[in-house]
Design an enzyme around this catalytic site. Sequence first.
Site, mmCIF file in Angstrom:
data_model
loop_
_atom_site.group_PDB
_atom_site.id
_atom_site.type_symbol
_atom_site.label_atom_id
_atom_site.label_comp_id
_atom_site.label_asym_id
_atom_site.label_seq_id
_atom_site.Cartn_x
_atom_site.Cartn_y
_atom_site.Cartn_z
ATOM 1 N N ASP A 116 -2.503 1.204 -4.108
ATOM 2 C CA ASP A 116 -3.375 1.802 -3.017
ATOM 3 C C ASP A 116 -3.229 3.159 -2.989
ATOM 4 O OD1 ASP A 116 -3.794 -0.974 -1.111
ATOM 5 O OD2 ASP A 116 -1.754 -1.260 -1.897
ATOM 6 N N ARG B 92 -0.048 6.381 -2.569
ATOM 7 C CA ARG B 92 1.124 5.909 -3.409
ATOM 8 C C ARG B 92 1.702 6.850 -4.268
ATOM 9 N NH1 ARG B 92 1.595 2.495 0.785
ATOM 10 N NH2 ARG B 92 0.568 0.657 0.236
ATOM 11 N N ASP C 100 -4.479 -10.394 0.621
ATOM 12 C CA ASP C 100 -3.709 -9.262 1.099
ATOM 13 C C ASP C 100 -1.963 -9.549 0.884
ATOM 14 O OD1 ASP C 100 -2.503 -6.814 1.934
ATOM 15 O OD2 ASP C 100 -3.600 -7.076 3.924
ATOM 16 N N HIS D 140 1.089 -6.467 9.211
ATOM 17 C CA HIS D 140 2.223 -6.467 8.533
ATOM 18 C C HIS D 140 3.419 -7.042 9.258
ATOM 19 C CE1 HIS D 140 -0.031 -3.192 6.450
ATOM 20 N NE2 HIS D 140 0.623 -3.438 5.382
ATOM 21 N N ARG E 49 -8.243 5.106 8.555
ATOM 22 C CA ARG E 49 -8.367 4.703 7.116
ATOM 23 C C ARG E 49 -9.921 4.163 7.017
ATOM 24 N NH1 ARG E 49 -4.349 0.168 6.585
ATOM 25 N NH2 ARG E 49 -4.947 -0.235 4.352
ATOM 26 N N LYS F 119 -11.933 -3.931 1.088
ATOM 27 C CA LYS F 119 -10.742 -4.441 2.159
ATOM 28 C C LYS F 119 -11.030 -4.464 3.475
ATOM 29 C CE LYS F 119 -7.355 -1.310 1.447
ATOM 30 N NZ LYS F 119 -5.933 -0.770 0.915
ATOM 31 N N HIS F 120 -10.679 -5.299 4.410
ATOM 32 C CA HIS F 120 -9.931 -6.577 4.233
ATOM 33 C C HIS F 120 -11.063 -7.592 4.693
ATOM 34 C CE1 HIS F 120 -6.929 -3.394 5.077
ATOM 35 N NE2 HIS F 120 -6.074 -4.111 4.131
#
Length: 347
Positions: free
Chosen positions: A68, A76, A254, A184, A141, A171-172
């Site tokens: 990601d 990352r 996901d 999450h 985002r 996504k998503h």
Amino acid sequence: MPDNPPLAVVLGCSGERLSASERDLFAAADPVGFILFRRNCSSPGQVHDLVGSLRGCVGRDNAPVLVDQEGGRVARLRPPHWRRYPAAARLASLPDLAAATAARLGARLIADDLARLGITVNCLPVLDIPAVGADPVIGDRAYGSDPERVARLAGAVCVGLLEGAVLPVPKHIPGHGRARVDSHHACPLVETSLEELANTDFAPFRALAAMPWAMTAHVVYSAIDPRAPATLSPRVVTEVIRGEIGFDGVLVSDDLSMRALGGGLGERTRQALAAGCDLALHCNGDPGEMEEVVAAARPISPLTAVRLQRGEAMRCGSASNGFDRAKAEQQFDALLAGARISEVAER
């Protein structure tokens, strides 16, 4: 279809190098691919070696390795070894033509970073359209609230990634922007009508339905299936993602370890694959959880094999030669100077 098709899972690992037990697990399970996180990435040489080790475990040089690398707060790969990229909202704050050019250039630069490491799939772009009152997990985002503009900018990102031989993952799907809780931590419930969802949330995904991969949303849409989040819902996958939206690429769930989903990891894996996901994604590298996922998964189907092959052909066939990174960075930075959202505010 391979003689011994790989397992329909994508797995993470715990650190910067594989342990002996991870090597054994991956060699025995033969997952389709792998995903990397910040805990796995300290320097270019280390990441390159880790990617090679992961592929070595399954004996496939083209096994997908995902990351990601969106820019902004979801990155990352970070300085000092990799440049900092802006969040989608900063790109979207530019005028239309500049925004699209910057989106493509930024994605092309990211693809160059990833290709040097052997990473072939980037979980980008975010096509979600944040609604008023939504949880900020999507927030900056996203590329804005206009579905057509979101599709244009996200399409430019897809072009940039593909030019650099990296597969994009919109996504998503079919849309996380209305979620009032972070998936999450809890399962979001969206009670918007199907007509409004089709006209807004689904629209960017419909516009980019030809992309090779997409990632599901752990969101319940009461107008479609009030009992199961999209990832685990045959109705959402069949009627909306494959039907209304028209997506026929690799559908990856996901992260199955997210708290939006109930039940054990094995049950989640079985439900995701039964619902129509091509691949089940497990990210945190926990060995016990991975063993549960592996035990519950099945080999990829012939149709999934075709979708994976089609994606790999698109990745290889879209790559462009002669990329001048210094020139691209100069152009990208000049465009970003006109952004209405500052890098400080973005952080």
